[in-house]
Design an enzyme around this catalytic site. Structure first.
Site, PDB file in Angstrom:
ATOM      1  N   HIS A 308     -27.921  -6.751 -36.871  1.00 60.72           N
ATOM      2  CA  HIS A 308     -29.251  -6.880 -36.283  1.00 60.72           C
ATOM      3  C   HIS A 308     -29.550  -5.629 -35.479  1.00 60.72           C
ATOM      4  CE1 HIS A 308     -32.635  -8.507 -34.005  1.00 60.72           C
ATOM      5  NE2 HIS A 308     -32.722  -9.404 -34.969  1.00 60.72           N
ATOM      6  N   ASP A 365     -30.425 -15.617 -40.089  1.00 63.09           N
ATOM      7  CA  ASP A 365     -30.551 -15.958 -41.505  1.00 63.09           C
ATOM      8  C   ASP A 365     -29.235 -16.413 -42.132  1.00 63.09           C
ATOM      9  OD1 ASP A 365     -33.311 -15.336 -41.746  1.00 63.09           O
ATOM     10  OD2 ASP A 365     -32.803 -13.222 -41.656  1.00 63.09           O
TER      11      ASP A 365
END
Ligand code: CMC
Length: 430
Positions: A308, A365
């Site tokens: 991320h 996710d």
């Protein structure tokens, strides 16, 4: 503004810039006068060091893995709120009282239907159409009924557009799905909650009553809340970018959906399940071979659902979802082999120096798809569900931008590295 200054020494000159203090997190250096005073511009690929705005909506602490909306911890919001309550918080700035929430719910509820002519619109897509393509097209399409609300400077018009988008998005999302499986479109039911109504339109049939499992409804509510906002991610930045041209809210949100679709952003949830399925289906594949591929710089493959831009520790949304995935799977009696593969993959990656040294942890996710699957959604719908959740964040950011008097059209600079002036060559001479 503080008295603190940042100094830049460039070609024998020194330039002073104001420092913008943050309430939490990174402070900013206001380089607005940079180009005019020095002739230079900044270069920041992927805007990794650039704050494009000040915002009061969402704080992400990437080092410690914390996420708060309007100051409230995501863990508390996910446990105690409904999605419409969080939507209210993001849009209005405060958690609603019971009375305010009831009024807000009632206001949204009356707009759940889409114009009947939209059925023809859904029908015109091929059966195989990806539902994200339908979602963003339909978001633009419904704006054609609301041209009276296009003016971004009219708070009344913006409020009406926002309500309609929030109310109609579950209908659009569910109809995109119904189109793909050839089932009749199911009309909304305004006696149901926001989440129940969505599940009813997704999985219901006109021929029989549908019982909505409260476990599934609760899971869906939490999933939507966990996706509600996340600072200046690619899709939200796109919504602001498009909105800065004074394009209407519908057009700006549709653009954000297209940015979300990519596998490095919201499309990662579909890609994660496809990756887990590929590991499952290939008798020669192991989690170790996939981790090795992800580390190989000659292989474009990346471990989907890992890494991320902001989180350099465990994504708090992934932490909630991991616990939640176990609970949903066991309560719904689903024994999903992909969950075992996901756990194994996580374990292998988190013990591997490549991932440890780069602070690559599971993101939102990684586990969301496993829950979406357990709830009965096909993988091609996963990014649509992300969009449904992110909608209030997009709208709140768009609103915040328009309420800020310092907003200007977004228009980055470039550092030109192409040819200098050349004499034109006529086509016969080339
Ligand atoms: N698998 C393997 N290597 C990775 C991964 C990954 N998933 N993610 C990052 N890296 C490596 C990358 O190759 C780079 O290595 P090096 O320093 O040797 O060049 C280093 O880690 C830093 O990565 P980056 O690409 O510079 O980081 P970024 O901030 O530009 O990209 C990201 C962030 C999310 C796009 C990236 O981590 C990624 O591609 N992840 C997989 C896709 C994914 O799960 N996306 C969902 C993001 S979370 C939800 C959302 O916001 O939509």
């Amino acid at each position: 503004m503080s008295d603190e200054k940042a100094n830049l020494h460039l070609r024998d000159a020194t330039y002073d810039f104001d420092v913008i203090p943050a309430n939490e997190g990174n402070h900013g250096i206001n380089i607005s006068p940079l180009r005019a005073t020095s002739g230079a511009v900044t270069f920041d690929p992927g805007f990794a060091n650039t704050a494009a705005t000040k915002s009061s909506l969402t704080y992400v602490n990437g080092a410690e893995g914390m996420l708060r909306h309007r100051g409230y911890r995501i863990e508390d919001l996910a446990e105690h709120c409904t999605f419409l309550e969080v939507t209210y918080l993001l849009l209005m700035g405060e958690l609603p009282s019971r009375k305010q929430l009831d009024a807000w719910t009632a206001e949204v509820r009356v707009h759940t239907l889409v114009n009947e002519e939209m059925k023809g619109f859904f029908d015109s897509f091929p059966r195989s159409a990806h539902p994200m393509a339908i979602l963003s097209s339909a978001t633009n399409a419904i704006s054609t009924w609301y041209e009276a609300y296009y003016n971004p400077s009219d708070p009344e018009a913006v409020a009406e557009s926002a309500k309609r988008l929030i109310a109609k998005m579950p209908t659009i999302a569910a109809w995109a799905y119904k189109k793909s499986i050839g089932q009749p479109y199911i009309y909304p039911r305004n006696d149901l909650t926001y989440v129940e109504n969505f599940l009813h339109m997704m999985f219901g049939l006109p021929v029989e009553e549908m019982d909505i499992d409260p476990v599934i409804a609760k899971a869906m509510n939490v999933l939507l809340i966990l996706h509600a906002d996340h600072g200046q991610n690619a899709s939200t930045a796109t919504v602001r970018f498009v909105g800065s041209t004074q394009a209407n809210l519908f057009a700006s949100v549709a653009a954000g959906m297209n940015a979300l679709w990519g596998p490095l952003h919201g499309g990662a949830n579909q890609a994660v399940i496809e990756m887990l399925q590929a590991i499952h289906d290939d008798p020669d594949a192991t989690t170790e071979t996939y981790v090795a591929r992800a580390k190989d710089k000659n292989d474009p493959f990346r471990l989907m659902g890992f890494g991320h831009r902001v989180y350099k520790s465990y994504d708090p949304r992934a932490r909630i979802l991991k616990g939640f995935a176990d609970e949903v799977l066991s309560r719904s009696g689903v024994d999903d082999p992909l969950m075992e593969i996901a756990n194994k993959l996580e374990q292998v990656a988190l013990e591997d120096d490549y991932f440890v040294s780069r602070n690559l942890y599971p993101n939102v996710d990684f586990y969301s798809g496993i829950i979406f699957r357990a709830l009965g959604f096909p993988s091609r719908m996963f990014t649509v569900l992300f969009a449904l959740g992110r909608l209030p964040g997009w709208i709140a950011n768009w609103k915040e931008m328009h309420e800020d008097p310092t907003t200007r059209i977004s228009r980055p600079r470039q550092i030109y590295i192409g040819e200098r002036t050349r004499d034109f060559v006529f086509i016969e001479d080339r």
